[in-house]
Design a protein around this motif. Structure first.
Motif, PDB file in Angstrom:
ATOM      1  N   VAL A   1       0.842  -1.199   0.000  1.00 37.37           N
ATOM      2  CA  VAL A   1       0.000   0.000   0.000  1.00 37.37           C
ATOM      3  C   VAL A   1       0.877   1.249   0.000  1.00 37.37           C
ATOM      4  O   VAL A   1       0.643   2.195  -0.773  1.00 37.37           O
ATOM      5  CB  VAL A   1      -0.955  -0.004   1.204  1.00 37.37           C
ATOM      6  CG1 VAL A   1      -1.668   1.348   1.334  1.00 37.37           C
ATOM      7  CG2 VAL A   1      -1.980  -1.125   1.078  1.00 37.37           C
ATOM      8  N   SER A   2       1.895   1.251   0.838  1.00 37.20           N
ATOM      9  CA  SER A   2       2.767   2.421   0.934  1.00 37.20           C
ATOM     10  C   SER A   2       3.534   2.677  -0.364  1.00 37.20           C
ATOM     11  O   SER A   2       3.567   3.799  -0.878  1.00 37.20           O
ATOM     12  CB  SER A   2       3.754   2.222   2.094  1.00 37.20           C
ATOM     13  OG  SER A   2       4.625   3.328   2.212  1.00 37.20           O
ATOM     14  N   ALA A   3       4.134   1.624  -0.916  1.00 39.43           N
ATOM     15  CA  ALA A   3       4.935   1.782  -2.133  1.00 39.43           C
ATOM     16  C   ALA A   3       4.073   2.181  -3.329  1.00 39.43           C
ATOM     17  O   ALA A   3       4.449   3.051  -4.128  1.00 39.43           O
ATOM     18  CB  ALA A   3       5.689   0.487  -2.429  1.00 39.43           C
ATOM     19  N   LEU A   4       2.919   1.551  -3.460  1.00 39.01           N
ATOM     20  CA  LEU A   4       2.063   1.856  -4.606  1.00 39.01           C
ATOM     21  C   LEU A   4       1.442   3.249  -4.487  1.00 39.01           C
ATOM     22  O   LEU A   4       1.238   3.928  -5.499  1.00 39.01           O
ATOM     23  CB  LEU A   4       0.967   0.792  -4.726  1.00 39.01           C
ATOM     24  CG  LEU A   4       1.469  -0.546  -5.288  1.00 39.01           C
ATOM     25  CD1 LEU A   4       0.483  -1.674  -4.986  1.00 39.01           C
ATOM     26  CD2 LEU A   4       1.712  -0.446  -6.783  1.00 39.01           C
ATOM     27  N   THR A   5       1.171   3.688  -3.271  1.00 35.04           N
ATOM     28  CA  THR A   5       0.674   5.052  -3.080  1.00 35.04           C
ATOM     29  C   THR A   5       1.657   6.060  -3.641  1.00 35.04           C
ATOM     30  O   THR A   5       1.273   7.039  -4.300  1.00 35.04           O
ATOM     31  CB  THR A   5       0.401   5.315  -1.593  1.00 35.04           C
ATOM     32  OG1 THR A   5      -0.628   4.437  -1.126  1.00 35.04           O
ATOM     33  CG2 THR A   5      -0.043   6.757  -1.374  1.00 35.04           C
ATOM     34  N   GLU A   6       2.949   5.835  -3.411  1.00 30.96           N
ATOM     35  CA  GLU A   6       3.967   6.747  -3.946  1.00 30.96           C
ATOM     36  C   GLU A   6       3.968   6.739  -5.466  1.00 30.96           C
ATOM     37  O   GLU A   6       4.074   7.796  -6.112  1.00 30.96           O
ATOM     38  CB  GLU A   6       5.341   6.354  -3.408  1.00 30.96           C
ATOM     39  CG  GLU A   6       5.506   6.587  -1.914  1.00 30.96           C
ATOM     40  CD  GLU A   6       6.908   6.260  -1.436  1.00 30.96           C
ATOM     41  OE1 GLU A   6       7.808   6.076  -2.279  1.00 30.96           O
ATOM     42  OE2 GLU A   6       7.110   6.206  -0.203  1.00 30.96           O
ATOM     43  N   HIS A   7       3.854   5.574  -6.071  1.00 36.01           N
ATOM     44  CA  HIS A   7       3.794   5.504  -7.535  1.00 36.01           C
ATOM     45  C   HIS A   7       2.558   6.219  -8.072  1.00 36.01           C
ATOM     46  O   HIS A   7       2.637   6.981  -9.044  1.00 36.01           O
ATOM     47  CB  HIS A   7       3.776   4.048  -7.998  1.00 36.01           C
ATOM     48  CG  HIS A   7       5.099   3.357  -7.909  1.00 36.01           C
ATOM     49  ND1 HIS A   7       6.264   3.902  -8.412  1.00 36.01           N
ATOM     50  CD2 HIS A   7       5.445   2.139  -7.401  1.00 36.01           C
ATOM     51  CE1 HIS A   7       7.273   3.063  -8.219  1.00 36.01           C
ATOM     52  NE2 HIS A   7       6.796   1.990  -7.586  1.00 36.01           N
ATOM     53  N   PHE A   8       1.404   5.977  -7.448  1.00 37.79           N
ATOM     54  CA  PHE A   8       0.176   6.584  -7.947  1.00 37.79           C
ATOM     55  C   PHE A   8       0.213   8.107  -7.801  1.00 37.79           C
ATOM     56  O   PHE A   8      -0.281   8.827  -8.674  1.00 37.79           O
ATOM     57  CB  PHE A   8      -1.041   6.030  -7.208  1.00 37.79           C
ATOM     58  CG  PHE A   8      -1.244   4.538  -7.365  1.00 37.79           C
ATOM     59  CD1 PHE A   8      -0.645   3.836  -8.402  1.00 37.79           C
ATOM     60  CD2 PHE A   8      -2.037   3.826  -6.465  1.00 37.79           C
ATOM     61  CE1 PHE A   8      -0.828   2.464  -8.545  1.00 37.79           C
ATOM     62  CE2 PHE A   8      -2.241   2.465  -6.607  1.00 37.79           C
ATOM     63  CZ  PHE A   8      -1.624   1.784  -7.635  1.00 37.79           C
ATOM     64  N   ALA A   9       0.813   8.591  -6.711  1.00 33.92           N
ATOM     65  CA  ALA A   9       0.913  10.039  -6.518  1.00 33.92           C
ATOM     66  C   ALA A   9       1.755  10.679  -7.625  1.00 33.92           C
ATOM     67  O   ALA A   9       1.470  11.786  -8.092  1.00 33.92           O
ATOM     68  CB  ALA A   9       1.525  10.340  -5.145  1.00 33.92           C
ATOM     69  N   ARG A  10       2.788   9.972  -8.056  1.00 28.25           N
ATOM     70  CA  ARG A  10       3.674  10.499  -9.097  1.00 28.25           C
ATOM     71  C   ARG A  10       3.065  10.353 -10.486  1.00 28.25           C
ATOM     72  O   ARG A  10       3.220  11.239 -11.339  1.00 28.25           O
ATOM     73  CB  ARG A  10       5.017   9.763  -9.028  1.00 28.25           C
ATOM     74  CG  ARG A  10       6.038  10.189 -10.052  1.00 28.25           C
ATOM     75  CD  ARG A  10       7.407   9.608  -9.712  1.00 28.25           C
ATOM     76  NE  ARG A  10       7.313   8.203  -9.338  1.00 28.25           N
ATOM     77  CZ  ARG A  10       7.233   7.199 -10.218  1.00 28.25           C
ATOM     78  NH1 ARG A  10       7.228   7.464 -11.514  1.00 28.25           N
ATOM     79  NH2 ARG A  10       7.178   5.951  -9.808  1.00 28.25           N
ATOM     80  N   LEU A  11       2.351   9.254 -10.730  1.00 31.38           N
ATOM     81  CA  LEU A  11       1.838   8.975 -12.070  1.00 31.38           C
ATOM     82  C   LEU A  11       0.482   9.624 -12.349  1.00 31.38           C
ATOM     83  O   LEU A  11       0.139   9.838 -13.511  1.00 31.38           O
ATOM     84  CB  LEU A  11       1.725   7.456 -12.269  1.00 31.38           C
ATOM     85  CG  LEU A  11       3.042   6.687 -12.249  1.00 31.38           C
ATOM     86  CD1 LEU A  11       2.786   5.180 -12.212  1.00 31.38           C
ATOM     87  CD2 LEU A  11       3.893   7.045 -13.464  1.00 31.38           C
ATOM     88  N   SER A  12      -0.297   9.895 -11.327  1.00 34.53           N
ATOM     89  CA  SER A  12      -1.631  10.513 -11.452  1.00 34.53           C
ATOM     90  C   SER A  12      -2.504   9.811 -12.487  1.00 34.53           C
ATOM     91  O   SER A  12      -2.937  10.406 -13.479  1.00 34.53           O
ATOM     92  CB  SER A  12      -1.486  11.997 -11.822  1.00 34.53           C
ATOM     93  OG  SER A  12      -0.810  12.701 -10.825  1.00 34.53           O
TER      94      SER A  12
END
Length: 388
Positions: free
Chosen positions: A101-112
């Protein structure tokens, strides 16, 4: 169409087996000018390869098929850590879920992204759906509404359904089950299973001798010794009836027992039981099409979907896929009961599957890409309501 006008789709994959179903979806997305594809790969993809002599062989090679394909399209894979090599069990999975959850949240925040696409019921899909849904990003879920008890599969699959904003159901029964879970009808799209896509284009592996049986068994949440006992009993019985290609189990808790049973059978019955690391999906399908193959034996969903579409017999061992729809290519046997397995093996030649199945006739990936590109955001809004 300008890049800014294209909907951005992030597809999340956690295993090589899952990638085999997600690849056609990614291909269709990448072929469209109105969609932009990004791929996040991690979880079981990133487990270390086995060391020489390690009985728990056959961990996935880190992301290779995913990386090769994505980079050939001019992109890069966004990796995320979840499971850790050597850490097994339900609580280890819970800790891995938190890391995901933590790692993917960072990716999603960057990729929008406009959509995050997940498939099935594994913890990687659950982590991605949780991060996206809580983060205000639309979740599109493939193969929701299925029944498959597994270890915690049933609970996680339906939890993902409740987190998702778009549902890509593989069968009419699954679509109806999603509706009965309280989801709005406009959000539910009957598309079939991407596991059926591309089967016709794979040539049979007729250039090699082939095997009478493929053994593919995954753990069901029991102790390692119980998993080993039942896998060993099944392999011993299969070897009495013909040659066996044994494929490694997935990374769920208890896999060590099945891996030990396979390694032991390959040593004790050299020449009758052969094993090797995970196969690429195309190689696996080619084996299923080999004219010598008599049945797939184990508890993989491939026996209920791909084998059903190909008209390949499947002897399902134990309760893992309990509740899944079955075509006439499947017969169920209690795991750990070699006498029942022996009876089914003795009657194989009189069993002729028709190839009829509930997962439509291919084209699921194109249908999924079409919905992602054209669906009305107001009908697939972030705000959800139960229909009951």
């Amino acid at each position: 169409m300008n890049m800014a006008d294209r909907r951005k789709i992030v597809v999340v994959t956690g295993t090589r087996a899952e990638w085999g179903l997600l690849w056609p979806v990614c291909h269709e997305i990448s072929e469209r000018r109105d969609l932009a594809l990004e791929v996040c790969a991690g979880g079981a993809h990133l487990l270390d390869p086995p060391r020489d002599g390690d009985p728990v062989y056959g961990h996935p090679i880190p992301c290779e098929p995913t990386v090769i394909w994505v980079e050939s399209c001019g992109h890069r894979v966004h990796r995320f850590e979840m499971q850790r090599t050597g850490e097994t069990g339900r609580l280890a999975d819970a800790a891995a879920f938190g890391r995901g959850v933590s790692a993917l949240t960072e990716h999603f925040a960057r990729l929008s992204p406009d959509f995050v696409v997940v498939l099935g019921d594994r913890i990687e899909a659950f982590a991605a759906a949780s991060a996206a849904s809580i983060g205000g990003i639309r979740v599109a879920h493939i193969h929701g509404g299925d029944r498959a008890e597994g270890i915690a599969d049933e609970a996680m699959r339906h939890a993902i359904t409740k987190l998702a904003h778009v549902h890509f159901a593989a069968s009419e029964q699954s679509a109806e089950r999603i509706l009965r879970l309280g989801e709005e009808r406009a959000r539910i799209h009957l598309v079939g299973s991407p596991a059926v896509d591309g089967l016709a284009s794979v040539k049979a592996a007729a250039g090699e001798p082939g095997f009478d049986f493929i053994f593919l068994m995954h753990p069901v949440g029991r102790g390692v010794d119980e998993e080993e006992r039942d896998a060993r009993a099944a392999l011993d019985e299969l070897a009495r009836h013909g040659s066996v290609r044994a494929l490694p189990p997935n990374t769920d808790p208890g896999r060590e027992g099945i891996a030990r049973a396979i390694a032991g059978a390959a040593h004790a019955r050299r020449g009758m039981v052969e094993t090797r690391p995970n196969l690429a999906r195309e190689d696996f399908v080619a084996l299923l099409k080999h004219p010598r193959l008599r049945a797939l034996v184990g508890n993989s969903s491939a026996g209920l979907i791909e084998c059903a579409a190909l008209g390949v017999r499947c002897i399902n061992l134990g309760p893992r896929p309990s509740g899944r729809e079955r075509a006439d290519n499947v017969r169920d046997v209690p795991s750990g009961d070699p006498a029942d397995l022996a009876r089914e093996l003795a009657g194989l030649e009189g069993w002729r599957p028709t190839g009829r199945h509930p997962y439509l006739g291919g084209g699921a990936a194109a249908r999924i890409a079409e919905v992602l590109a054209t669906c009305d955001f107001s009908a697939h809004g972030l705000a959800k309501r139960n229909t009951y």
